[in-house]
Design an enzyme around this catalytic site. Structure first.
Site, PDB file in Angstrom:
ATOM      1  N   GLY C  40       0.836  -1.190   0.000  1.00 55.49           N
ATOM      2  CA  GLY C  40       0.000   0.000   0.000  1.00 55.49           C
ATOM      3  C   GLY C  40       0.872   1.242   0.000  1.00 55.49           C
ATOM      4  O   GLY C  40       1.914   1.286   0.658  1.00 55.49           O
ATOM      5  N   ALA C  44       0.375   6.306   4.891  1.00 51.99           N
ATOM      6  CA  ALA C  44       1.176   5.462   5.781  1.00 51.99           C
ATOM      7  C   ALA C  44       2.239   4.704   4.990  1.00 51.99           C
ATOM      8  O   ALA C  44       3.419   4.706   5.351  1.00 51.99           O
ATOM      9  CB  ALA C  44       0.271   4.502   6.543  1.00 51.99           C
ATOM     10  N   HIS C 266     -20.226   9.092   7.845  1.00 54.84           N
ATOM     11  CA  HIS C 266     -20.090  10.540   7.709  1.00 54.84           C
ATOM     12  C   HIS C 266     -21.449  11.155   7.370  1.00 54.84           C
ATOM     13  O   HIS C 266     -22.117  10.697   6.454  1.00 54.84           O
ATOM     14  CB  HIS C 266     -19.070  10.856   6.621  1.00 54.84           C
ATOM     15  N   ARG C 330     -20.067  13.890  14.213  1.00 53.60           N
ATOM     16  CA  ARG C 330     -20.452  13.069  13.064  1.00 53.60           C
ATOM     17  C   ARG C 330     -21.402  11.937  13.419  1.00 53.60           C
ATOM     18  O   ARG C 330     -22.428  11.745  12.761  1.00 53.60           O
ATOM     19  CB  ARG C 330     -19.200  12.468  12.409  1.00 53.60           C
ATOM     20  N   ARG C 435     -13.592   8.600  14.958  1.00 54.19           N
ATOM     21  CA  ARG C 435     -12.416   9.410  14.638  1.00 54.19           C
ATOM     22  C   ARG C 435     -12.805  10.870  14.494  1.00 54.19           C
ATOM     23  O   ARG C 435     -13.836  11.190  13.910  1.00 54.19           O
ATOM     24  CB  ARG C 435     -11.780   8.923  13.336  1.00 54.19           C
TER      25      ARG C 435
END
Lengths: 233, 257, 636
Positions: C40, C44, C266, C330, C435
């Site tokens: 990936g 990150a 969201h 959210r 988050r």
């Protein structure tokens, strides 16, 4: 390093832009000079055009000798034309290789006939230049009583051929299109650019293109339509 | 809506491709162009036929994956939009739509509408970065950048690397892509140390990847979904010329070969 | 399964510093003898690959896209948090730490979150040095904005494209290392399994998506930076390619999967328009600063919004949460929207939508002010819906967006498999059960730039390179298993498309394991999934072969993994008999319908491991809060 510059597409474009700018300067001067055809005969009985031609041969002669500067200028022009053509040829080759398979349909949005026809127009111009030199400078292709140094008469006689006039007008149209894109493009290539500057450059390019066309074709048209009088003697 | 599609089909990089006609029926005008292709692909799949391969990922106009020439224009008829943001309401019932891959020597077709754009990565590898290792940075606010330069750098940095500029350019040139990265970094204080070697090396790689040269047609900026201006190309030219002149004056002191 | 978090001793704010001082190092000359695989290339992955290569390790990086630059981190809009306190408004590392812990509804590990807040400072410095064009003030300093209900302005941003600019920064660093020869990049390559040798991760098996070639890659450590799994719901704000395959394959090889049911929905996305829809588009949360959210008071009111008089509108967020109103967090805003739609008061043709109305703001501030603030978002909305939000209200609806759950990792980011690490959204992360806005970018880069480069050395120092090669039996066995799985998929010749199964699974998960979950719904789903899986292998169709680019085959593999993973996700949701953050169990709510957390019984991270018989088994990591007090979040 210079070789690397020459090898890169951007370097080639910069060379094209610089030589193009020089050639553009030349054609503007040439066009202005041509208009002397309308200047009539001076007090000394010599046509203004012939006077001007003599000036070109004698300029700087006190220092360098007769025709020296003229030949330097000619050499410079030849180098410019040569480089311009060489770069154009190489770039076109690179560009056509960059898209070996074309589109079934492609819709252009901002490019113009002028920008896409630079190569085509350039080829017309090249053949014209060759003819033009053989026609008026050396006289090899004149066939209508070419006489070295008698510019007004050579031009007037030369333009009595309708096919010559037609070719001349065609070539000037090509020059005009070439200028319309080239005079703008060269600034882009040299990195002269700005939101306020660009419309001005575009405008100047358009005006130049129009002026060059009418300035140049005015002579053959005026000649063939007998607006300019036949040379004396 | 009912539509006729003329789609470029090519099985492998080396096989001969051709246009194939498809009918798609009952397309919702609210669906996106890619969703219309999804619909067709699902029909093909259940018939056991190979679906049309095309690249896509985020489907919100930022990843730069989607890449097709729709009716002669990269990303289709709408300005400032990628193919995934093109919606079927932009077409009329009964339309025939021609769909082709990006066409460029540097972007060889892999399959159908999928092309290999790794040439772009190669250009970035040649200098599209600032050589700073992790941990070597000074405090962020110790580098002051005037807002105008920061905004202009951002305008250049919005490039999504989709390749529409190359696809649109009559010369297959990657100058807009390269210029955007050169300008993004060249406009910032952090990018100054490598400014000239960067432009020289990136142009060299761009040429090596067999992209064409720029002749200022301006087609790239029309096709760019992020509206990146050709003023950055002019900026690249300027930096290139300066860089080469500096090289000549300073000798081979610069990193550029 | 042993869950040793390896959190260092000492006071919270000294843990990371003292840990860095104590962990083992690899000599610079020896680093080049180690191979590290990074799967990936999002924030990150790209940051980790670049940094490890700079340190001298031999890195191999993999992505399934055609270029590392296209990873889905690129789509993040809002910004990245950092406790720089450039605005002099009282921000500090502790405050960022506290906000993150509280925002996560007290379900994250204290030490990890504090470290995240600490290194947030370095991230901004690093990104600026790389040339990320953050927004700036006229004086040339960096600009900040407030975000996600925080009381300080700590969000750094680059217009609405912060993720793109940060990723391009990390991508540039990665390309720099590729050019230098430190990283070998494998684009268009999908990881299909992890290879274990003697219980330790020693490499991966990949498929080249262009040629179909199956290959093994050996390394001394493997980093999974493969993002989240919101696409289990089929419709989400994630990219089409996002998937759970890498982390699920790690689970199947013995890695613990933590909190799989913690998903973030969201609240402000463009609603679904029909069956054709393939993904949902997020509209930045910032719109809620000036937009008012409402639905008609009466059920089934199909009048156009302009015909509904003020008295017949229900501004339900303002009504229910008077102090936070339209700016409620959210999870709360999403649930409230679902409630009114469940009552039959939703708007739009599907009835799944609520109005986000700017008419008051336009009246108050003028159209040009609204255009300056949200112009690009309004344009996106118009592009997608064909409606003009300046004239009629936007319609929005919640959509799956981020997954807090992921592979369980210790303080060093290592999973329960030695040598296998998980970074970014792929790990169970620092976000607990919810988050905060602008924290995902922060975490991805923290893990890649500033955590793994230190912590990986601690493991590698004890595991010297030993010359294992791709011809080792474990590699050959894994390769064979991968090939068998693929040939099973490629031989599917039913009459249903892969996407139709993905849609069916997504619908099931959205209805029963989405915004609101119940014991009955989850139990039923857990029973239905195996049946759906069975039908998948009977009825799905994958044309073509595995020998070249076959996008249907790629999707088939991912959907097949989702069909297994979804079950664990539901089991996790069923186990957690409380409501916290994004996880809302309808049985566990207050009388007013708010989430009811149960700290006595559920203050742990649920870690699912594969048991002997293949069924998922629950392990628990108890969460200890020594520095913050557990309290109920209230937004009334």
């Amino acid at each position: 390093m210079i070789l690397d510059f020459y090898r890169s597409t951007v370097g080639k474009k910069i060379i094209m832009a610089l030589t193009g700018a020089a050639l553009l300067g030349f054609v503007v001067g040439h066009m202005a000079g041509n208009l002397k055809m309308f200047g009539g005969v001076g007090a000394d009985g010599v046509h203004k055009m012939d006077h001007y031609a003599e000036f070109l041969r004698t300029m700087g002669s006190d220092l360098f000798g007769r025709e020296t500067l003229l030949w330097v200028a000619r050499a410079g022009l030849l180098v410019c034309v040569g480089l311009h053509i060489l770069m154009a040829f190489q770039l076109s080759l690179i560009n056509s290789k960059a898209r070996p398979v074309g589109y079934k349909s492609q819709e252009y949005q901002s490019s113009t006939l002028a920008s896409r026809g630079m190569m085509f127009g350039g080829i017309i111009l090249l053949s014209f230049i060759v003819f033009h030199i053989l026609h008026f400078t050396t006289g090899d292709l004149h066939f209508r009583g070419f006489e070295y140094g008698k510019v007004y008469s050579n031009v007037w006689n030369g333009f009595q051929s309708p096919s010559v006039v037609a070719f001349y007008i065609l070539a000037m149209a090509a020059l005009s299109f070439h200028t319309f894109h080239g005079a703008w493009s060269l600034f882009q290539t040299l990195g002269v650019d700005g939101p306020k500057l660009n419309p001005i450059i575009r405008g100047v390019a358009l005006v130049l293109a129009i002026l060059l066309f009418f300035g140049f074709v005015s002579v053959p048209i005026a000649t063939s339509m007998q607006i300019l009088s036949a040379p004396i003697g | 809506m009912n539509l006729t599609l003329l789609v470029w089909r090519q099985e492998t990089p080396t096989s001969e491709g051709s246009f194939k006609e498809y009918k798609v029926n009952d397309v919702s005008p609210d669906s996106s162009f890619l969703e219309m292709l999804d619909l067709l692909n699902e029909e093909l799949e259940v018939k056991g036929e190979a679906p049309i391969a095309f690249e896509h990922d985020c489907r919100e106009g930022i990843c730069g994956s989607c890449s097709m020439v729709v009716n002669g224009k990269p990303h289709g008829p709408n300005k400032l939009a990628t193919t995934c943001q093109l919606h079927m309401r932009s077409f009329k019932d009964g339309d025939t739509i021609v769909i082709e891959p990006w066409r460029a020597k540097a972007f060889p077709v892999i399959k159908d509408l999928v092309v290999d754009r790794s040439a772009f990565d190669k250009i970035i590898q040649a200098g599209g970065f600032i050589s700073v290792n992790t941990g070597a940075a000074v405090d962020a606010n110790s580098i002051l950048i005037d807002k105008e330069s920061a905004d202009s750098a951002f305008d250049a940095a919005t490039c999504i690397g989709c390749g529409a500029c190359v696809a649109a350019c009559p010369n297959g040139s990657a100058m807009l892509f390269t210029a955007a990265k050169v300008s993004h970094l060249g406009l910032l204080a952090q990018g100054q140390p490598e400014r000239y070697s960067r432009v020289i090396n990136m142009v060299k790689e761009m040429d090596a990847q067999m992209f064409g040269g720029c002749t200022n047609h301006g087609e790239c900026q029309e096709a760019c979904p992020k509206g990146i201006s050709i003023k950055f190309i002019s900026r690249l030219n300027r930096d290139y010329l300066k860089g080469r002149l500096l090289q000549i004056v300073q000798g081979s002191g610069m990193k550029a070969q | 399964m042993e869950l040793n978090s390896k959190v260092p001793d000492g006071p919270l704010d000294k843990k990371w510093t003292s840990h860095k001082g104590k962990i083992k190092l690899v000599n610079p000359a020896n680093k080049r003898k180690y191979k590290v695989i990074v799967v990936g290339t999002g924030l990150a992955g790209a940051s980790a690959a670049a940094t490890l290569s700079e340190l001298g390790y031999q890195v191999k990086a993999f992505c399934f896209q055609d270029s590392p630059r296209r990873a889905h981190s690129i789509a993040a809009q809002g910004g990245i948090n950092a406790a720089k306190n450039y605005q002099n408004d009282g921000d500090s590392v502790y405050r960022l730490f506290y906000d993150t812990i509280k925002g996560g509804d007290f379900r994250a590990r204290e030490a990890n979150v504090h470290r995240l807040a600490e290194v947030s400072l370095n991230i901004i410095d690093q990104c600026v040095a790389q040339g990320v064009p953050f927004a700036r003030e006229y004086g040339g300093t960096l600009s900040n904005r407030s975000f996600g209900g925080a009381q300080v302005s700590r969000t750094f941003y680059a217009r609405g494209q912060t993720g793109q600019q940060l990723l391009l920064g990390a991508y540039a660093a990665l390309e720099k290392e590729i050019a230098r020869g430190g990283v070998k990049m494998y684009p268009f390559t999908e990881m299909l399994d992890v290879v274990l040798v003697d219980g330790r991760a020693r490499g991966i098996v990949t498929r080249n998506l262009r040629t179909g070639k199956i290959e093994s890659h050996v390394a001394d450590a493997v980093l999974l930076c493969t993002g989240g799994y919101s696409t289990v719901f089929y419709l989400s704000t994630n990219a089409k390619g996002c998937n759970v395959t890498a982390t699920w394959r790690a689970y199947k090889r013995g890695a613990g999967f933590a909190n799989p049911c913690f998903t973030q929905i969201h609240p402000t996305c463009i609603p679904v328009t029909g069956e054709h829809q393939s993904k949902l588009t997020l509209m930045s949360e910032s719109l809620r600063n000036d937009g008012r959210i409402w639905v008609p008071k009466n059920k089934g009111d199909k009048r156009s919004p302009s015909d509904i008089p003020e008295g017949e509108r229900d501004y339900y967020l303002e009504r229910k949460y008077p102090s936070f109103g339209n700016l409620s967090p959210r999870d709360i805003a999403s649930r409230a929207a679902k409630e009114v739609c469940d009552e039959g008061r939703g708007v739009g043709s599907s009835g799944l939508g609520v109005y986000l109305d700017f008419s008051d703001a336009i009246k108050r501030l003028g159209r040009s002010a609204i255009e300056a603030r949200y112009g690009n978002l309004f344009d996106i909305y118009k592009q997608i819906t064909g409606e003009n939000p300046y004239e009629s209200p936007m319609r929005i609806f919640p959509a799956p967006h981020y997954t807090m759950g992921g592979l369980w990792v210790d303080y060093n980011l290592m999973t329960t498999i030695p040598g296998l690490y998980a970074l970014g959204e792929a790990n169970f992360s620092d976000h607990g059960a919810n988050r905060l806005g602008a924290s995902a970018l922060m975490q991805g880069l923290a893990d890649g730039y500033f955590v793994i480069p230190y912590t990986i050395g601690d493991f590698l120092a004890d595991h010297k390179p030993d010359g294992i090669s791709e011809t080792h039996k474990s590699f050959l066995d894994t390769e064979r298993e991968v090939k068998e799985r693929l040939s099973k998929l490629v031989s599917l010749r039913g009459n249903r498309s892969i996407d139709s199964f993905h849609r069916e699974l997504g619908r099931l998960m959205w209805d029963n394991c989405g915004m609101s979950r119940s014991k009955a719904g989850l139990t039923e789903t857990i029973n239905k999934i195996p049946e759906l899986r069975e039908r998948f292998y009977k009825e799905a169709c994958v044309p073509g072969s595995g020998e070249d680019l076959n996008q249907t085959l790629e999707r088939a593999g991912r959907v097949a993994d989702f069909l297994e993973f979804a079950e664990v996700m539901c089991r996790d949701a069923l186990d957690r008999e409380e409501s916290c953050g994004g996880h809302f169990r309808s049985e566990y709510q207050t009388e007013e319908g708010e989430a009811k957390r149960n700290d006595d019984d559920y203050c742990y991270a649920s870690v699912w491991g594969k048991s002997e018989d293949g069924s998922p088994k629950l392990f628990k990591e108890k969460l200890n809060f020594e520095n913050v007090k557990l309290q109920t979040r209230s937004y009334k």
